[in-house]
Write an enzyme that holds these catalytic residues in place. Structure first.
Site, short mmCIF file in Angstrom:
data_model
loop_
_atom_site.label_atom_id
_atom_site.label_comp_id
_atom_site.label_asym_id
_atom_site.label_seq_id
_atom_site.Cartn_x
_atom_site.Cartn_y
_atom_site.Cartn_z
N ARG A 125 99.05 19.91 -29.18
CA ARG A 125 98.94 18.47 -29.37
C ARG A 125 99.38 17.75 -28.11
O ARG A 125 100.43 18.03 -27.56
CB ARG A 125 99.87 18.02 -30.51
N THR A 156 98.82 11.09 -27.19
CA THR A 156 97.72 10.72 -28.11
C THR A 156 97.86 11.40 -29.47
O THR A 156 97.23 10.99 -30.44
CB THR A 156 96.37 11.13 -27.53
N ASP A 206 109.90 20.71 -34.67
CA ASP A 206 108.77 21.34 -33.99
C ASP A 206 108.75 22.83 -34.36
O ASP A 206 109.61 23.61 -33.91
CB ASP A 206 108.90 21.16 -32.48
N ASP A 257 108.66 25.45 -31.49
CA ASP A 257 109.96 25.55 -30.81
C ASP A 257 110.99 26.26 -31.68
O ASP A 257 111.81 27.05 -31.17
CB ASP A 257 110.47 24.15 -30.45
C1 PRP Z 1 102.02 21.85 -34.01
C2 PRP Z 1 101.73 22.60 -35.30
C3 PRP Z 1 100.28 22.27 -35.54
C4 PRP Z 1 100.20 20.85 -35.07
C5 PRP Z 1 100.26 19.96 -36.27
O1 PRP Z 1 101.57 22.56 -32.92
O2 PRP Z 1 101.99 23.96 -35.22
O3 PRP Z 1 99.38 23.08 -34.82
O4 PRP Z 1 101.32 20.61 -34.21
O5 PRP Z 1 100.07 18.62 -35.91
P1 PRP Z 1 98.76 17.81 -36.28
O6 PRP Z 1 98.45 18.09 -37.71
O7 PRP Z 1 99.17 16.40 -36.02
O8 PRP Z 1 97.65 18.25 -35.37
P2 PRP Z 1 101.80 22.07 -31.40
O9 PRP Z 1 100.57 21.38 -30.92
O10 PRP Z 1 103.08 21.34 -31.29
O11 PRP Z 1 101.84 23.43 -30.60
P3 PRP Z 1 102.82 24.69 -30.71
O12 PRP Z 1 102.48 25.41 -31.97
O13 PRP Z 1 102.47 25.48 -29.47
O14 PRP Z 1 104.25 24.21 -30.68
N1 URA Z 2 104.12 19.79 -35.27
C1 URA Z 2 105.30 20.30 -35.66
O1 URA Z 2 105.66 21.40 -35.23
N2 URA Z 2 106.07 19.59 -36.49
C2 URA Z 2 105.67 18.41 -36.97
O2 URA Z 2 106.43 17.80 -37.75
C3 URA Z 2 104.45 17.88 -36.55
C4 URA Z 2 103.68 18.60 -35.71
#
Ligand code: PRP
Ligand code: URA
Length: 210
Positions: A104, A108, A200, A203
């Protein structure tokens, strides 16, 4: 049957409470994410067809039911989706695994694609997309649209924590997709994080920080 199923299971709530706890270390977070996924997976896999096979017991022939595990593809959305793969493989070690890489954009909140790799012939059976978090729904919708373009016939989306907004967007954009949810929270904050959520998830699983 309703396309969205929010499970109500005492052990699932129990496992998710450890994900929500800010003091859970990555090892605790990972273990509880895997166990919660097993509980969800036992419901998701009710969708699988079985075929009858004759099995010789020590006494006679039994007509048994088996699932074609190799026709199931588990697709984690990287990174956090990796925390749910083993929960499905615990139940179906013969399932195949593909990967969709999305991150993400912090301003945005839109997903940006960086990786896509599926096993050959993946689309013919059930494709199970896994991601702990369904927040705005952008990542799930993007991953599912890409999988459809690559020929996925039947798609299921499974998450541990969803927002109401994410479920609404996913069901509007992909009404054909079955959605399985651990727990649903009402609120997204101004950074598009689910509240109370877990923070997150990537993380928390990998011990990194933004
Ligand atoms: C997080 C999560 C989803 C997304 C959800 O991933 O694991 O993929 O955000 O958010 P959304 O429904 O608003 O799209 P992130 O992009 O933070 O990547 P990561 O898994 O590498 O931490
Ligand atoms: N991605 C995450 O990991 N946590 C949230 O709450 C939203 C997006």
């Amino acid at each position: 049957m309703d396309k969205v199923r929010i499970l109500d299971h005492p052990l699932l709530h129990h496992k998710l409470s450890f994900l929500r706890d800010k003091d859970s270390a990555p090892a605790v977070f990972r273990a509880n994410a895997e166990a919660a996924t097993v509980l969800l997976a036992s419901e998701v896999t009710r969708l699988l067809p079985t075929e009858t096979v004759a099995v010789e017991t020590p006494l006679a022939t039994a007509q048994c039911q088996r699932v074609r595990e190799e026709d199931v593809t588990i697709v984690p959305i990287l990174r956090a989706g990796l925390g749910m793969v083993q929960g499905f493989l615990d139940l179906m070690p013969g399932a195949r695994v593909g990967h969709v890489g999305l991150a993400r954009n912090e301003e945005t909140h839109e997903p940006e694609a960086y990786y896509f790799k599926m096993p050959p012939g993946f689309g013919r059976g059930l494709t199970i997309v896994v991601d702990p978090m369904l927040a705005t729904g952008g990542s799930a919708c993007d991953a599912i649209a890409t999988l459809k373009r690559h020929g996925a016939a039947r798609i299921v989306f499974v998450c541990l924590i969803a927002s109401e907004q994410g479920i609404a967007r996913l069901t509007a954009e992909h009404p054909d997709v079955d959605v399985f949810v651990g727990e649903c929270d009402a609120v997204l904050n101004d950074r598009a994080y689910i509240v109370p959520g877990v923070g997150d998830a990537g993380d928390r699983i990998f011990g990194t920080e933004n």
